[in-house]
Design an enzyme around this catalytic site. Structure first.
Site, PDB file in Angstrom:
ATOM      1  N   SER A  63      -8.920  60.643 -24.934  1.00  0.00           N
ATOM      2  CA  SER A  63      -9.272  59.827 -26.102  1.00  0.00           C
ATOM      3  C   SER A  63      -9.043  60.617 -27.386  1.00  0.00           C
ATOM      4  O   SER A  63      -8.575  60.067 -28.388  1.00  0.00           O
ATOM      5  CB  SER A  63     -10.745  59.408 -26.021  1.00  0.00           C
ATOM      6  OG  SER A  63     -10.971  58.611 -24.896  1.00  0.00           O
TER       7      SER A  63
ATOM      8  N   HIS B 255      -8.752  55.956 -18.201  1.00  0.00           N
ATOM      9  CA  HIS B 255     -10.092  55.477 -17.836  1.00  0.00           C
ATOM     10  C   HIS B 255      -9.985  54.217 -16.978  1.00  0.00           C
ATOM     11  O   HIS B 255     -10.665  54.071 -15.961  1.00  0.00           O
ATOM     12  CB  HIS B 255     -10.900  55.100 -19.086  1.00  0.00           C
ATOM     13  CG  HIS B 255     -11.280  56.242 -19.981  1.00  0.00           C
ATOM     14  ND1 HIS B 255     -11.077  56.223 -21.337  1.00  0.00           N
ATOM     15  CD2 HIS B 255     -11.859  57.441 -19.709  1.00  0.00           C
ATOM     16  CE1 HIS B 255     -11.517  57.346 -21.878  1.00  0.00           C
ATOM     17  NE2 HIS B 255     -11.994  58.112 -20.904  1.00  0.00           N
TER      18      HIS B 255
ATOM     19  N   LYS C 269     -19.659  64.546 -29.608  1.00  0.00           N
ATOM     20  CA  LYS C 269     -18.887  64.481 -30.865  1.00  0.00           C
ATOM     21  C   LYS C 269     -19.158  63.143 -31.548  1.00  0.00           C
ATOM     22  O   LYS C 269     -19.310  62.119 -30.873  1.00  0.00           O
ATOM     23  CB  LYS C 269     -17.384  64.580 -30.566  1.00  0.00           C
ATOM     24  CG  LYS C 269     -16.894  66.010 -30.411  1.00  0.00           C
ATOM     25  CD  LYS C 269     -15.386  66.064 -30.262  1.00  0.00           C
ATOM     26  CE  LYS C 269     -14.976  65.890 -28.825  1.00  0.00           C
ATOM     27  NZ  LYS C 269     -13.549  65.886 -28.582  1.00  0.00           N
TER      28      LYS C 269
ATOM     29  N   ARG D 150      -8.379  65.015 -14.513  1.00  0.00           N
ATOM     30  CA  ARG D 150      -6.968  65.028 -14.893  1.00  0.00           C
ATOM     31  C   ARG D 150      -6.266  66.274 -14.381  1.00  0.00           C
ATOM     32  O   ARG D 150      -5.122  66.239 -13.984  1.00  0.00           O
ATOM     33  CB  ARG D 150      -6.832  64.961 -16.421  1.00  0.00           C
ATOM     34  CG  ARG D 150      -7.160  63.611 -16.986  1.00  0.00           C
ATOM     35  CD  ARG D 150      -7.373  63.680 -18.457  1.00  0.00           C
ATOM     36  NE  ARG D 150      -8.491  64.552 -18.775  1.00  0.00           N
ATOM     37  CZ  ARG D 150      -9.066  64.659 -19.950  1.00  0.00           C
ATOM     38  NH1 ARG D 150      -8.617  63.965 -20.958  1.00  0.00           N
ATOM     39  NH2 ARG D 150     -10.087  65.456 -20.145  1.00  0.00           N
TER      40      ARG D 150
END
Ligand code: PNS
Length: 160
Positions: A127, A17, A41, A90
């Site tokens: 993460s 990030h 989430k 990514r």
């Protein structure tokens, strides 16, 4: 002045990030890092905790601010006067979902989304994986800033 918004859950912020945010800080006059208050989430860190962690991480970058939002990203971008959203990619596996979100945001407003390719060494970093590895006692120090590693260790210690 050209500004951009870098939105995300940042639960917690990773070096991936920060690489994207730092590059945006070098390209745009102003960068708003937008922390979504209620990610899909259940987050490990509250919105305020994620904002605090990010603020400490970007403290040396004068043209970066960190804020939290709830509701639609395009509404927050409009409120902040930002008309470019930047997302890190990514791998191609990110692309479908990110492209879909960018099209929806374009439908909702006239906002432009730009994609930044993540530094190759962070291509596998997320993460969720960082939390999983930290929770199982694995080494995360090279994946997140020191203060994030400390916060994760403390959170898992509190949970046990
Ligand atoms: O870290 P993430 O999970 O990639 O972040 C996703 C985020 C926060 C960018 C996305 O969930 C979002 O924009 N949430 C706000 C709600 C919204 O605007 N939804 C419609 C856009 S498709």
């Amino acid at each position: 002045m050209i500004s951009c918004m870098v939105p995300g859950s940042f639960d917690p912020p990773t070096k991936g990030h920060l690489d994207v945010i730092k590059r945006c800080a070098g390209i745009f006059d102003h960068v708003v890092v937008a922390v979504v208050a209620n990610p899909s989430k259940e987050p490990m860190f509250t919105a305020e905790e994620r904002q605090d962690l990010l603020e400490e991480c970007v403290g040396d970058w004068d043209n970066v601010e960190v804020d939290t939002f709830s509701g639609l990203l395009v509404d927050f971008a409009s409120l902040k006067g930002v008309d470019i959203i930047v997302k890190g990619l990514r791998a191609m596996t990110d692309f479908d979902y990110e492209f879909q979100m960018s099209q929806m945001n374009r439908h909702l407003s006239n906002i432009v989304t730009m994609f930044v390719a993540t530094k190759p060494e962070y291509g596998y970093l997320s993460s969720s994986l960082v939390k999983q590895v930290a929770g199982l006692g694995g080494a995360i120090d090279s994946l997140v800033p020191d203060l994030v590693a400390k916060a994760l260790k403390e959170r898992f210690a509190d949970d046990n």
